[in-house]
Design a protein around this motif. Structure first.
Motif, PDB file in Angstrom:
ATOM      1  N   GLN A 208       0.848  -1.188   0.000  1.00 54.34           N
ATOM      2  CA  GLN A 208       0.000   0.000   0.000  1.00 54.34           C
ATOM      3  C   GLN A 208       0.882   1.236   0.000  1.00 54.34           C
ATOM      4  O   GLN A 208       1.783   1.356   0.829  1.00 54.34           O
ATOM      5  CB  GLN A 208      -0.884   0.024   1.250  1.00 54.34           C
ATOM      6  CG  GLN A 208      -1.921  -1.057   1.292  1.00 54.34           C
ATOM      7  CD  GLN A 208      -3.088  -0.737   0.379  1.00 54.34           C
ATOM      8  OE1 GLN A 208      -3.255   0.377  -0.071  1.00 54.34           O
ATOM      9  NE2 GLN A 208      -3.891  -1.743   0.109  1.00 54.34           N
ATOM     10  N   LYS A 209       0.648   2.151  -0.920  1.00 55.08           N
ATOM     11  CA  LYS A 209       1.412   3.388  -0.958  1.00 55.08           C
ATOM     12  C   LYS A 209       0.898   4.316   0.141  1.00 55.08           C
ATOM     13  O   LYS A 209      -0.288   4.613   0.216  1.00 55.08           O
ATOM     14  CB  LYS A 209       1.267   4.061  -2.318  1.00 55.08           C
ATOM     15  CG  LYS A 209       2.055   5.328  -2.429  1.00 55.08           C
ATOM     16  CD  LYS A 209       1.907   5.949  -3.790  1.00 55.08           C
ATOM     17  CE  LYS A 209       2.633   7.270  -3.816  1.00 55.08           C
ATOM     18  NZ  LYS A 209       2.410   7.981  -5.061  1.00 55.08           N
ATOM     19  N   GLU A 210       1.817   4.764   0.976  1.00 55.41           N
ATOM     20  CA  GLU A 210       1.448   5.654   2.070  1.00 55.41           C
ATOM     21  C   GLU A 210       1.656   7.095   1.621  1.00 55.41           C
ATOM     22  O   GLU A 210       2.716   7.446   1.121  1.00 55.41           O
ATOM     23  CB  GLU A 210       2.328   5.362   3.288  1.00 55.41           C
ATOM     24  CG  GLU A 210       2.004   6.193   4.481  1.00 55.41           C
ATOM     25  CD  GLU A 210       2.894   5.858   5.658  1.00 55.41           C
ATOM     26  OE1 GLU A 210       2.806   6.584   6.660  1.00 55.41           O
ATOM     27  OE2 GLU A 210       3.662   4.905   5.573  1.00 55.41           O
ATOM     28  N   ASN A 211       0.625   7.917   1.780  1.00 55.00           N
ATOM     29  CA  ASN A 211       0.747   9.327   1.434  1.00 55.00           C
ATOM     30  C   ASN A 211       1.567  10.034   2.503  1.00 55.00           C
ATOM     31  O   ASN A 211       1.232   9.985   3.682  1.00 55.00           O
ATOM     32  CB  ASN A 211      -0.633   9.977   1.320  1.00 55.00           C
ATOM     33  CG  ASN A 211      -1.384   9.468   0.121  1.00 55.00           C
ATOM     34  OD1 ASN A 211      -0.783   9.095  -0.873  1.00 55.00           O
ATOM     35  ND2 ASN A 211      -2.699   9.429   0.219  1.00 55.00           N
ATOM     36  N   ARG A 212       2.647  10.686   2.059  1.00 55.84           N
ATOM     37  CA  ARG A 212       3.517  11.377   2.991  1.00 55.84           C
ATOM     38  C   ARG A 212       3.704  12.820   2.533  1.00 55.84           C
ATOM     39  O   ARG A 212       3.628  13.119   1.353  1.00 55.84           O
ATOM     40  CB  ARG A 212       4.881  10.694   3.081  1.00 55.84           C
ATOM     41  CG  ARG A 212       4.786   9.285   3.535  1.00 55.84           C
ATOM     42  CD  ARG A 212       6.105   8.666   3.853  1.00 55.84           C
ATOM     43  NE  ARG A 212       7.076   8.820   2.789  1.00 55.84           N
ATOM     44  CZ  ARG A 212       8.370   8.637   2.937  1.00 55.84           C
ATOM     45  NH1 ARG A 212       8.854   8.285   4.107  1.00 55.84           N
ATOM     46  NH2 ARG A 212       9.204   8.793   1.944  1.00 55.84           N
ATOM     47  N   SER A 213       3.948  13.666   3.492  1.00 57.51           N
ATOM     48  CA  SER A 213       4.200  15.082   3.224  1.00 57.51           C
ATOM     49  C   SER A 213       5.543  15.441   3.837  1.00 57.51           C
ATOM     50  O   SER A 213       5.972  14.857   4.824  1.00 57.51           O
ATOM     51  CB  SER A 213       3.115  15.956   3.832  1.00 57.51           C
ATOM     52  OG  SER A 213       1.882  15.677   3.239  1.00 57.51           O
TER      53      SER A 213
END
Length: 89
Positions: free
Chosen positions: A3-8
């Motif tokens: 699962q691609k984790e959304n990161r900032s």
């Protein structure tokens, strides 16, 4: 499955470089500039607002800024090659 984790990204300015290791448990340190005393920290997007307020209260941090690279459009339109007719020499 992966699962691609959304990161900032967060840009964190420090008073001293030795305090960079204190930020390791908040997220992933991508870049640390020892000359300019800042680092780039990637954290999950859901926790950004909470971490900005929490890190802003720390005594060893000068300033916290959000990185806006996610807001840039990455698909480029057009050709990178110039027409030989339009080139002025």
């Amino acid at each position: 499955m992966f699962q691609k984790e959304n990161r900032s990204g967060l840009i964190i300015y420090l008073y001293y470089n030795r305090d960079a290791k204190k930020l390791d448990h908040y997220g992933d340190i991508c870049y640390h500039s020892k000359k300019h005393r800042y680092l780039q920290l990637y954290v999950p997007t859901e926790e950004v607002e909470e971490l900005v307020s929490r890190l802003g209260k720390e005594r060893f941090i000068k300033k916290v800024r959000r990185c806006h690279i996610q807001e840039l459009e990455t698909p480029f339109v057009g050709s990178l090659y110039r027409n030989s007719e339009n080139v002025i020499m």
